[in-house]
Scaffold this motif. Structure first.
Motif, PDB file in Angstrom:
ATOM      1  N   GLY A  15     -23.220   0.684 -41.596  1.00 37.68           N
ATOM      2  CA  GLY A  15     -22.967   1.500 -42.791  1.00 37.68           C
ATOM      3  C   GLY A  15     -22.938   2.996 -42.524  1.00 37.68           C
ATOM      4  O   GLY A  15     -22.522   3.770 -43.387  1.00 37.68           O
ATOM      5  N   VAL A  16     -23.368   3.442 -41.327  1.00 39.33           N
ATOM      6  CA  VAL A  16     -23.398   4.903 -41.077  1.00 39.33           C
ATOM      7  C   VAL A  16     -22.007   5.486 -40.863  1.00 39.33           C
ATOM      8  O   VAL A  16     -21.818   6.701 -40.927  1.00 39.33           O
ATOM      9  CB  VAL A  16     -24.311   5.298 -39.877  1.00 39.33           C
ATOM     10  CG1 VAL A  16     -25.770   5.047 -40.186  1.00 39.33           C
ATOM     11  CG2 VAL A  16     -23.874   4.616 -38.597  1.00 39.33           C
ATOM     12  N   GLY A  17     -21.019   4.607 -40.573  1.00 38.06           N
ATOM     13  CA  GLY A  17     -19.642   5.107 -40.452  1.00 38.06           C
ATOM     14  C   GLY A  17     -18.995   4.942 -39.083  1.00 38.06           C
ATOM     15  O   GLY A  17     -17.970   5.563 -38.812  1.00 38.06           O
ATOM     16  N   LYS A  18     -19.548   4.076 -38.248  1.00 35.81           N
ATOM     17  CA  LYS A  18     -19.013   3.901 -36.885  1.00 35.81           C
ATOM     18  C   LYS A  18     -17.541   3.481 -36.894  1.00 35.81           C
ATOM     19  O   LYS A  18     -16.715   4.068 -36.196  1.00 35.81           O
ATOM     20  CB  LYS A  18     -19.824   2.838 -36.110  1.00 35.81           C
ATOM     21  CG  LYS A  18     -21.284   3.156 -35.951  1.00 35.81           C
ATOM     22  CD  LYS A  18     -22.021   2.062 -35.222  1.00 35.81           C
ATOM     23  CE  LYS A  18     -22.074   0.731 -35.944  1.00 35.81           C
ATOM     24  NZ  LYS A  18     -22.797   0.766 -37.226  1.00 35.81           N
ATOM     25  N   THR A  19     -17.224   2.458 -37.691  1.00 29.64           N
ATOM     26  CA  THR A  19     -15.852   1.920 -37.701  1.00 29.64           C
ATOM     27  C   THR A  19     -14.874   2.977 -38.197  1.00 29.64           C
ATOM     28  O   THR A  19     -13.794   3.157 -37.622  1.00 29.64           O
ATOM     29  CB  THR A  19     -15.781   0.683 -38.632  1.00 29.64           C
ATOM     30  OG1 THR A  19     -16.848  -0.192 -38.283  1.00 29.64           O
ATOM     31  CG2 THR A  19     -14.465  -0.035 -38.504  1.00 29.64           C
ATOM     32  N   THR A  20     -15.273   3.681 -39.254  1.00 32.91           N
ATOM     33  CA  THR A  20     -14.394   4.687 -39.851  1.00 32.91           C
ATOM     34  C   THR A  20     -14.149   5.839 -38.879  1.00 32.91           C
ATOM     35  O   THR A  20     -13.021   6.312 -38.710  1.00 32.91           O
ATOM     36  CB  THR A  20     -15.022   5.214 -41.158  1.00 32.91           C
ATOM     37  OG1 THR A  20     -15.562   4.108 -41.875  1.00 32.91           O
ATOM     38  CG2 THR A  20     -14.011   5.918 -42.014  1.00 32.91           C
ATOM     39  N   ARG A 108     -23.678   3.369 -49.697  1.00 26.73           N
ATOM     40  CA  ARG A 108     -22.522   2.852 -48.956  1.00 26.73           C
ATOM     41  C   ARG A 108     -22.613   1.340 -48.784  1.00 26.73           C
ATOM     42  O   ARG A 108     -21.628   0.625 -48.979  1.00 26.73           O
ATOM     43  CB  ARG A 108     -22.453   3.506 -47.569  1.00 26.73           C
ATOM     44  CG  ARG A 108     -21.971   4.947 -47.611  1.00 26.73           C
ATOM     45  CD  ARG A 108     -21.807   5.467 -46.186  1.00 26.73           C
ATOM     46  NE  ARG A 108     -21.746   6.920 -46.168  1.00 26.73           N
ATOM     47  CZ  ARG A 108     -21.825   7.662 -45.079  1.00 26.73           C
ATOM     48  NH1 ARG A 108     -21.972   7.069 -43.897  1.00 26.73           N
ATOM     49  NH2 ARG A 108     -21.748   8.965 -45.141  1.00 26.73           N
ATOM     50  N   PHE A 112     -19.867  -1.072 -50.401  1.00 30.99           N
ATOM     51  CA  PHE A 112     -18.811  -1.580 -49.524  1.00 30.99           C
ATOM     52  C   PHE A 112     -19.134  -2.871 -48.787  1.00 30.99           C
ATOM     53  O   PHE A 112     -18.270  -3.445 -48.145  1.00 30.99           O
ATOM     54  CB  PHE A 112     -18.428  -0.505 -48.493  1.00 30.99           C
ATOM     55  CG  PHE A 112     -17.929   0.767 -49.114  1.00 30.99           C
ATOM     56  CD1 PHE A 112     -16.728   0.784 -49.800  1.00 30.99           C
ATOM     57  CD2 PHE A 112     -18.659   1.941 -49.024  1.00 30.99           C
ATOM     58  CE1 PHE A 112     -16.258   1.952 -50.376  1.00 30.99           C
ATOM     59  CE2 PHE A 112     -18.197   3.112 -49.604  1.00 30.99           C
ATOM     60  CZ  PHE A 112     -16.992   3.117 -50.278  1.00 30.99           C
ATOM     61  N   ARG A 113     -20.372  -3.319 -48.792  1.00 20.95           N
ATOM     62  CA  ARG A 113     -20.727  -4.491 -48.012  1.00 20.95           C
ATOM     63  C   ARG A 113     -21.169  -5.639 -48.911  1.00 20.95           C
ATOM     64  O   ARG A 113     -21.821  -5.417 -49.923  1.00 20.95           O
ATOM     65  CB  ARG A 113     -21.868  -4.161 -47.036  1.00 20.95           C
ATOM     66  CG  ARG A 113     -21.466  -3.261 -45.895  1.00 20.95           C
ATOM     67  CD  ARG A 113     -20.674  -4.042 -44.864  1.00 20.95           C
ATOM     68  NE  ARG A 113     -19.857  -3.167 -44.045  1.00 20.95           N
ATOM     69  CZ  ARG A 113     -20.280  -2.558 -42.947  1.00 20.95           C
ATOM     70  NH1 ARG A 113     -21.477  -2.766 -42.519  1.00 20.95           N
ATOM     71  NH2 ARG A 113     -19.465  -1.778 -42.283  1.00 20.95           N
ATOM     72  N   SER A 153     -20.707  14.818 -43.876  1.00 16.73           N
ATOM     73  CA  SER A 153     -19.480  15.181 -43.145  1.00 16.73           C
ATOM     74  C   SER A 153     -18.479  14.053 -43.302  1.00 16.73           C
ATOM     75  O   SER A 153     -18.860  12.877 -43.352  1.00 16.73           O
ATOM     76  CB  SER A 153     -19.763  15.365 -41.654  1.00 16.73           C
ATOM     77  OG  SER A 153     -20.696  16.380 -41.453  1.00 16.73           O
TER      78      SER A 153
HETATM   79  P1  ADP Z   1     -20.261   0.999 -39.830  1.00 13.57           P
HETATM   80  O1  ADP Z   1     -19.058   0.694 -38.971  1.00 13.57           O
HETATM   81  O2  ADP Z   1     -21.223   1.951 -39.180  1.00 13.57           O
HETATM   82  O3  ADP Z   1     -20.948  -0.233 -40.320  1.00 13.57           O
HETATM   83  P2  ADP Z   1     -18.294   1.881 -41.764  1.00 13.57           P
HETATM   84  O4  ADP Z   1     -17.418   2.775 -40.936  1.00 13.57           O
HETATM   85  O5  ADP Z   1     -17.778   0.490 -42.026  1.00 13.57           O
HETATM   86  O6  ADP Z   1     -19.756   1.785 -41.142  1.00 13.57           O
HETATM   87  O7  ADP Z   1     -18.595   2.661 -43.115  1.00 13.57           O
HETATM   88  C1  ADP Z   1     -19.274   2.038 -44.209  1.00 13.57           C
HETATM   89  C2  ADP Z   1     -18.673   2.561 -45.507  1.00 13.57           C
HETATM   90  O8  ADP Z   1     -19.025   3.922 -45.660  1.00 13.57           O
HETATM   91  C3  ADP Z   1     -17.147   2.482 -45.498  1.00 13.57           C
HETATM   92  O9  ADP Z   1     -16.699   1.986 -46.746  1.00 13.57           O
HETATM   93  C4  ADP Z   1     -16.687   3.896 -45.298  1.00 13.57           C
HETATM   94  O10 ADP Z   1     -15.518   4.187 -46.031  1.00 13.57           O
HETATM   95  C5  ADP Z   1     -17.857   4.725 -45.792  1.00 13.57           C
HETATM   96  N1  ADP Z   1     -18.034   5.892 -44.932  1.00 13.57           N
HETATM   97  C6  ADP Z   1     -18.082   5.893 -43.589  1.00 13.57           C
HETATM   98  N2  ADP Z   1     -18.267   7.130 -43.098  1.00 13.57           N
HETATM   99  C7  ADP Z   1     -18.348   7.947 -44.171  1.00 13.57           C
HETATM  100  C8  ADP Z   1     -18.561   9.358 -44.328  1.00 13.57           C
HETATM  101  N3  ADP Z   1     -18.711  10.174 -43.294  1.00 13.57           N
HETATM  102  N4  ADP Z   1     -18.611   9.830 -45.579  1.00 13.57           N
HETATM  103  C9  ADP Z   1     -18.471   9.014 -46.650  1.00 13.57           C
HETATM  104  N5  ADP Z   1     -18.269   7.668 -46.563  1.00 13.57           N
HETATM  105  C10 ADP Z   1     -18.206   7.142 -45.344  1.00 13.57           C
END
Ligand code: ADP
Length: 167
Positions: A15-20, A108, A112-113, A153
Motif C-alpha cells: 500500500g505504500v506505493g511500490k507498484t505505482t 489507501r 484500493f485493496r 509526494s
Molecule cells: P504497493 O505496490 O506498495 O502495494 P500500490 O502502488 O499498489 O502499493 O499503491 C496502493 C494504492 O495507493 C494505489 O491505489 C495507488 O494509486 C495509491 N498510491 C500509491 N502511491 C501513492 C502516492 N504517492 N500518493 C497517493 N496515492 C498513492
C-alpha cells in the motif's frame, strides 16, 4: 556473474506505493520486475496461506530463478517487493524503502485493496514496526538503504527522486 547489472530494490509495506512508483519508473525507460508477479507467473510458491492472505513462497527456487534471470540482463533493474530480502544481494546497488504515515496507508488500503480488516491492521502494524526497513538493515549496510516518505509526494515525484539517487 553479470557485473554490469545494478539492482534497485523498491520495498515497503503493501500500500505504500511500490507498484505505482515502479510503473512511473518503467514509463521513464527503466527495466522493472514485480517480484510478486514473477513468483506467481512462474509458479514459485507452495500454496496460499488463507490466514495471512498471501502465497507461501518457495524462497530457494525463487532465488535460483532470479539468478538465472540476472545472468541475461544488464543495466539498471528495479525490483519491487515487500519481501525484498528474498532477492540475492550480490547485485543490489540501493534499497529504497517507501514509507507512509499509518493513517494515509490505512486510507489507501481501505480504498484500493480487497483486504480484510485483520489484513489491513496487520499491514498498518508492520509499517509502524518498520518491518521492511529492519529486514533490509539485516542484510544491507546503512549507506545502501534510503527511505522515501510517500505520504505527501506523488508517484512521479518519488520516481524522479529515485532517479536522482541512482545517478
Ligand atoms: P504497493 O505496490 O506498495 O502495494 P500500490 O502502488 O499498489 O502499493 O499503491 C496502493 C494504492 O495507493 C494505489 O491505489 C495507488 O494509486 C495509491 N498510491 C500509491 N502511491 C501513492 C502516492 N504517492 N500518493 C497517493 N496515492 C498513492
Amino acid at each position: 556473474m553479470n557485473s554490469s547489472l545494478q539492482i534497485i530494490l523498491l520495498s515497503g509495506t503493501p500500500g505504500v506505493g511500490k507498484t505505482t512508483v515502479a510503473d512511473s519508473l518503467h514509463q521513464r525507460g527503466f527495466q522493472v520486475l514485480s517480484l510478486n508477479d514473477f513468483i506467481i507467473s512462474n509458479g514459485l510458491y507452495f500454496g496460499f496461506d488463507y490466514i495471512r492472505e498471501s502465497v507461501i513462497i518457495d524462497e530457494e527456487i525463487v532465488q535460483i530463478k532470479l539468478l538465472n534471470l540476472f545472468s541475461t540482463i544488464s543495466g539498471y533493474l528495479i525490483i519491487e517487493s515487500h519481501a525484498a530480502e528474498i532477492v540475492p544481494p550480490e547485485f543490489v546497488h540501493f534499497v529504497i524503502i517507501l514509507r507512509c504515515a499509518p493513517n494515509i496507508l490505512r486510507a489507501r488500503l481501505e480504498q484500493f485493496r480487497k483486504y480484510s480488516k485483520a489484513k489491513i491492521n496487520e499491514n498498518i502494524q508492520a509499517e509502524i514496526m518498520e518491518e521492511c526497513l529492519i529486514a533490509a538493515q539485516e542484510i544491507y549496510p546503512a549507506e545502501k538503504i534510503i527511505q522515501i516518505d510517500s505520504s505527501f509526494s506523488s508517484p512521479d515525484e518519488i520516481a524522479e527522486k529515485i532517479i536522482s539517487i541512482i545517478s
